[in-house]
Scaffold this motif. Structure first.
Motif, PDB file in Angstrom:
ATOM      1  N   GLY A 122       1.424  -1.255  -1.050  1.00  0.00           N
ATOM      2  CA  GLY A 122       0.179  -1.362  -0.295  1.00  0.00           C
ATOM      3  C   GLY A 122      -0.802  -0.283  -0.698  1.00  0.00           C
ATOM      4  N   ASN A 123      -0.299   0.939  -0.898  1.00  0.00           N
ATOM      5  CA  ASN A 123      -1.160   2.027  -1.370  1.00  0.00           C
ATOM      6  C   ASN A 123      -1.707   1.729  -2.759  1.00  0.00           C
ATOM      7  N   THR A 124      -0.845   1.208  -3.627  1.00  0.00           N
ATOM      8  CA  THR A 124      -1.274   0.882  -4.987  1.00  0.00           C
ATOM      9  C   THR A 124      -2.381  -0.162  -4.982  1.00  0.00           C
ATOM     10  N   ALA A 125      -2.250  -1.160  -4.107  1.00  0.00           N
ATOM     11  CA  ALA A 125      -3.261  -2.218  -4.028  1.00  0.00           C
ATOM     12  C   ALA A 125      -4.629  -1.662  -3.657  1.00  0.00           C
ATOM     13  N   VAL A 126      -4.645  -0.625  -2.822  1.00  0.00           N
ATOM     14  CA  VAL A 126      -5.910  -0.065  -2.339  1.00  0.00           C
ATOM     15  C   VAL A 126      -6.495   0.942  -3.325  1.00  0.00           C
ATOM     16  N   HIS A 127      -5.640   1.760  -3.935  1.00  0.00           N
ATOM     17  CA  HIS A 127      -6.150   2.926  -4.667  1.00  0.00           C
ATOM     18  C   HIS A 127      -5.971   2.856  -6.184  1.00  0.00           C
ATOM     19  N   ALA A 128      -5.301   1.849  -6.716  1.00  0.00           N
ATOM     20  CA  ALA A 128      -5.026   1.816  -8.160  1.00  0.00           C
ATOM     21  C   ALA A 128      -5.651   0.594  -8.806  1.00  0.00           C
ATOM     22  N   ALA A 129      -5.973   0.758 -10.081  1.00  0.00           N
ATOM     23  CA  ALA A 129      -6.536  -0.360 -10.835  1.00  0.00           C
ATOM     24  C   ALA A 129      -5.443  -1.291 -11.359  1.00  0.00           C
ATOM     25  N   THR A 130      -4.207  -0.974 -11.050  1.00  0.00           N
ATOM     26  CA  THR A 130      -3.061  -1.784 -11.493  1.00  0.00           C
ATOM     27  C   THR A 130      -3.232  -3.236 -11.071  1.00  0.00           C
ATOM     28  N   LEU A 131      -2.888  -4.153 -11.968  1.00  0.00           N
ATOM     29  CA  LEU A 131      -2.963  -5.571 -11.642  1.00  0.00           C
ATOM     30  C   LEU A 131      -2.002  -5.900 -10.507  1.00  0.00           C
ATOM     31  N   ILE A 132      -2.500  -6.525  -9.458  1.00  0.00           N
ATOM     32  CA  ILE A 132      -1.671  -6.969  -8.336  1.00  0.00           C
ATOM     33  C   ILE A 132      -1.532  -8.487  -8.440  1.00  0.00           C
ATOM     34  N   THR A 133      -0.311  -8.953  -8.556  1.00  0.00           N
ATOM     35  CA  THR A 133      -0.072 -10.377  -8.791  1.00  0.00           C
ATOM     36  C   THR A 133       0.384 -11.085  -7.517  1.00  0.00           C
ATOM     37  N   GLU A 134       0.416 -12.401  -7.600  1.00  0.00           N
ATOM     38  CA  GLU A 134       0.947 -13.205  -6.499  1.00  0.00           C
ATOM     39  C   GLU A 134       2.408 -12.832  -6.228  1.00  0.00           C
ATOM     40  N   LYS A 135       3.131 -12.491  -7.301  1.00  0.00           N
ATOM     41  CA  LYS A 135       4.535 -12.090  -7.161  1.00  0.00           C
ATOM     42  C   LYS A 135       4.654 -10.843  -6.285  1.00  0.00           C
ATOM     43  N   ASP A 136       3.748  -9.878  -6.477  1.00  0.00           N
ATOM     44  CA  ASP A 136       3.766  -8.660  -5.659  1.00  0.00           C
ATOM     45  C   ASP A 136       3.489  -8.988  -4.193  1.00  0.00           C
ATOM     46  N   ALA A 137       2.455  -9.797  -3.966  1.00  0.00           N
ATOM     47  CA  ALA A 137       2.087 -10.143  -2.590  1.00  0.00           C
ATOM     48  C   ALA A 137       3.205 -10.920  -1.909  1.00  0.00           C
ATOM     49  N   LEU A 138       3.814 -11.848  -2.633  1.00  0.00           N
ATOM     50  CA  LEU A 138       4.910 -12.639  -2.074  1.00  0.00           C
ATOM     51  C   LEU A 138       6.095 -11.748  -1.720  1.00  0.00           C
ATOM     52  N   ARG A 139       6.412 -10.791  -2.606  1.00  0.00           N
ATOM     53  CA  ARG A 139       7.522  -9.877  -2.347  1.00  0.00           C
ATOM     54  C   ARG A 139       7.257  -9.051  -1.098  1.00  0.00           C
ATOM     55  N   LEU A 140       6.041  -8.519  -0.954  1.00  0.00           N
ATOM     56  CA  LEU A 140       5.741  -7.659   0.192  1.00  0.00           C
ATOM     57  C   LEU A 140       5.759  -8.439   1.501  1.00  0.00           C
ATOM     58  N   VAL A 141       5.244  -9.648   1.483  1.00  0.00           N
ATOM     59  CA  VAL A 141       5.251 -10.458   2.711  1.00  0.00           C
ATOM     60  C   VAL A 141       6.689 -10.803   3.101  1.00  0.00           C
ATOM     61  N   GLU A 142       7.527 -11.078   2.119  1.00  0.00           N
ATOM     62  CA  GLU A 142       8.930 -11.373   2.428  1.00  0.00           C
ATOM     63  C   GLU A 142       9.638 -10.131   2.971  1.00  0.00           C
ATOM     64  N   GLU A 143       9.355  -8.950   2.378  1.00  0.00           N
ATOM     65  CA  GLU A 143       9.958  -7.715   2.881  1.00  0.00           C
ATOM     66  C   GLU A 143       9.471  -7.429   4.306  1.00  0.00           C
ATOM     67  N   LEU A 144       8.195  -7.691   4.556  1.00  0.00           N
ATOM     68  CA  LEU A 144       7.650  -7.510   5.902  1.00  0.00           C
ATOM     69  C   LEU A 144       8.338  -8.435   6.895  1.00  0.00           C
ATOM     70  N   PHE A 145       8.610  -9.654   6.472  1.00  0.00           N
ATOM     71  CA  PHE A 145       9.316 -10.614   7.311  1.00  0.00           C
ATOM     72  C   PHE A 145      10.673 -10.067   7.746  1.00  0.00           C
ATOM     73  N   HIS A 146      11.442  -9.533   6.797  1.00  0.00           N
ATOM     74  CA  HIS A 146      12.774  -9.007   7.131  1.00  0.00           C
ATOM     75  C   HIS A 146      12.666  -7.812   8.081  1.00  0.00           C
ATOM     76  N   PHE A 147      11.720  -6.927   7.841  1.00  0.00           N
ATOM     77  CA  PHE A 147      11.578  -5.746   8.702  1.00  0.00           C
ATOM     78  C   PHE A 147      11.174  -6.151  10.119  1.00  0.00           C
ATOM     79  N   LEU A 148      10.211  -7.049  10.236  1.00  0.00           N
ATOM     80  CA  LEU A 148       9.754  -7.463  11.566  1.00  0.00           C
ATOM     81  C   LEU A 148      10.816  -8.295  12.282  1.00  0.00           C
ATOM     82  N   TYR A 149      11.608  -9.041  11.518  1.00  0.00           N
ATOM     83  CA  TYR A 149      12.705  -9.771  12.151  1.00  0.00           C
ATOM     84  C   TYR A 149      13.691  -8.783  12.766  1.00  0.00           C
ATOM     85  N   TRP A 150      14.032  -7.733  12.019  1.00  0.00           N
ATOM     86  CA  TRP A 150      14.948  -6.708  12.550  1.00  0.00           C
ATOM     87  C   TRP A 150      14.362  -6.062  13.802  1.00  0.00           C
TER      88      TRP A 150
END
Length: 555
Positions: free
Chosen positions: A91-119
């Motif tokens: 999330g920090n990288t997406a805001v502050h870095a010029a690094t390419l952010i792909t659909e794969k990155d977004a999908l991974r983070l949303v899935e990780e968020l799902f597991h954390f919020l489920y817990w």
């Protein structure tokens, strides 16, 4: 339309709203999706600190400090912290870095968020037995439409980050905590303990998908150090010479130099296993790579939760807060064959000319070279030249190819001003800057800073890379090492993978403020001591004189 986060809707409507928004942007605006995933995580972490009295408020209100607080980590289900860390970092990288952010990155983070919020939802549910059992379904993520808005730019996200800042919210939580009585806290703890005990008695069959998280977080940490692992032979690299029937093995990651030789390897272990379980196998891989390329790589082994570095030609393994950049690894490899024995180099008499100063430097170089130590403590009376002794030590270490970049820490700006003047006078060959007043820290090889200034800089990034990664400095010198080095600022000495030297006139030996323990020394036994009585005896200092000043009130 159904969402993966529908289980939050009734009890956590705000978290549901933000999580569903992150989910809706996965394909249409992946950079913005990563930002909202991190923002949702921050909201959830704040809820935990507000509602779980077992969690202790850390030294800082930032999300990084909140998730690294030991009570927060201990509270999580094993394997969840790497997910939390991945969301925060990417999330920090997406805001502050010029690094390419792909659909794969977004999908991974949303899935990780799902597991954390489920817990979170299940663990704090009034009745875990009746909590819905759900799995993450990628088919529920909406595809972009013709009306979809373009992805947000970094500048737009930075403006949004400022607008949605949660610092005031954490301060409100801290103030509310302070107003609670001991009886109220005890009652809340008892109530929560009973709830958790009841919920933990119900088996949790949820698949938290640890293996993919581990690999993804290691990818994120490598990307943060500037490594592009999306290249042939960087992952699952085959080696020959392993003690197996086929003699073959596969290295999880190899970090290559520009000359085609291996600078480092990374052995990834399962999250629930200690990274030390990968130590022996990593050494075997290093042997194979050295035999083939004629260069021994630095070894890393990680489970995504903790990472260890092992430069086995010089030091035993030690924990590190990330991976080293290419130039930092190149410096380590260079030292394997170009580091000079310290006893062969003379101390520059133009910097220090007193015998005790030379002796102090020799004691430190013996610790570093002969004893293979990495920490030293000088106890020298005020006025006996601690700073000049430190400068002469830096001069020796630089000439011996032990050190290229140095960090000089002090707790007051006045001390930095004096030290900067001394560096420019006695070590003009070095480029020294005071970080608190500006200057290019990237080109400087001596950086002077107060504790708070450096503490606030170590997590900053430029173009997707940490400015001050854990391998940036080869030597950290701590002035007035009896002050400010405990609790909050101790993290600075654990963060940098470097040699460490403390300077003080009055070391502490208290239970919670033990200077000797930080420098891994026996209490009362510094690396070298030259105290006030010695300086007076040698006629470098004069004894103090008491002056009687009567006051009318006292009389």
């Amino acid at each position: 339309m159904a969402s993966n986060f529908d289980f939050l809707h009734s009890r956590y409507p705000t978290l549901f709203e933000h999580a569903a928004h992150a989910e809706s942007l996965v394909y249409a605006a992946p950079r913005a999706s990563c930002f909202y995933a991190r923002f949702t995580l921050e909201q959830a972490v704040h809820w935990l600190y507000e509602n779980d009295p077992y969690l202790q408020l850390p030294y800082d209100e930032s999300l990084g400090a909140l998730i690294h607080e030991p009570t927060f980590q201990d509270n999580l289900k094993p394997g969840l912290f790497p997910k939390v860390r991945a969301i925060q970092k990417m999330g920090n990288t997406a805001v502050h870095a010029a690094t390419l952010i792909t659909e794969k990155d977004a999908l991974r983070l949303v899935e990780e968020l799902f597991h954390f919020l489920y817990w979170l939802s299940r663990s704090y549910s009034p009745n875990a037995k009746n909590h819905p059992s759900v799995t993450f379904d990628r088919n529920l993520i909406p595809q972009p439409s013709a009306a979809s808005q373009p992805d947000l730019s970094r500048q737009q996200l930075q403006n949004l980050e400022t607008q949605l800042s949660q610092v005031d919210e954490m301060r409100r939580i801290a103030e509310a905590r302070q107003q609670q009585t001991e009886q109220e806290l005890a009652a809340l703890k008892a109530e929560l303990a009973a709830l958790k005990q009841h919920n933990e008695a119900v088996p949790d069959p949820h698949n938290y998908n640890e293996a993919e998280t581990r690999r993804y977080l290691i990818d994120v940490l490598l990307k943060e150090a500037g490594w592009n692992i999306e290249q042939p032979n960087w992952t699952e690299y085959e080696v020959q010479g392993m003690p197996t029937d086929s003699g073959k093995g596969r290295v999880d990651y190899v970090l290559w130099g520009n000359d085609g030789k291996p600078l480092a390897l990374v052995e990834a272990k399962r999250t629930r296993k200690s990274p030390a379980e990968g130590k022996h196998q990593a050494k075997l891989y290093a042997d194979c790579l050295e035999q083939r390329f004629g260069q021994r790589p630095v070894i890393f082994y990680s489970n995504g939760y903790t990472t260890w570095i092992w430069d086995d030609t010089n030091y035993p393994p030690c924990e590190i807060q990330g991976f080293l950049k290419r130039d930092e690894l190149e410096r380590l490899i260079f030292r394997h064959s170009n580091r000079k024995p310290l006893h062969r180099l003379l101390v520059n008499p133009a910097i220090v000319e007193r015998s005790y100063q030379t002796e102090a430097i020799r004691r430190i170089t013996e610790t570093f070279d002969d004893k293979n130590g990495r920490k030293a403590l000088l106890v020298m009376a005020t006025g006996t030249g601690k700073t000049r002794t430190a400068i002469a030590l830096i001069d020796v270490l630089m000439r011996a190819n032990w050190v290229k970049r140095v960090l000089f820490l002090a707790d007051r700006n006045a001390l930095l001003t004096q030290a900067l003047r001394a560096f420019k006078s006695h070590l003009p060959t070095a480029t020294a800057i005071d970080l608190s007043t500006g200057g290019d820290a990237e080109t400087a090889n001596v950086v002077l800073s107060t504790y708070p200034t450096m503490f606030n800089r170590i997590h900053r990034s430029a173009e997707g890379q940490r400015i001050f990664g854990p391998g940036h400095f080869d030597l950290v010198i701590v002035d007035e090492a009896h002050r400010s080095i405990y609790k909050k600022y101790r993290f600075l000495f654990e963060y940098f993978d470097s040699l460490l030297v403390g300077l003080t006139a009055t070391p502490r030996a208290e239970v919670h403020r033990d200077t000797y323990r930080i420098f891994e020394l026996e209490s009362g036994v510094p690396t070298f001591a030259y105290e006030l009585s010695d300086a007076i005896s040698d006629r470098y200092l004069v004894p103090p004189r008491g002056i009687k000043v009567p006051f009318k009130f006292m009389q």
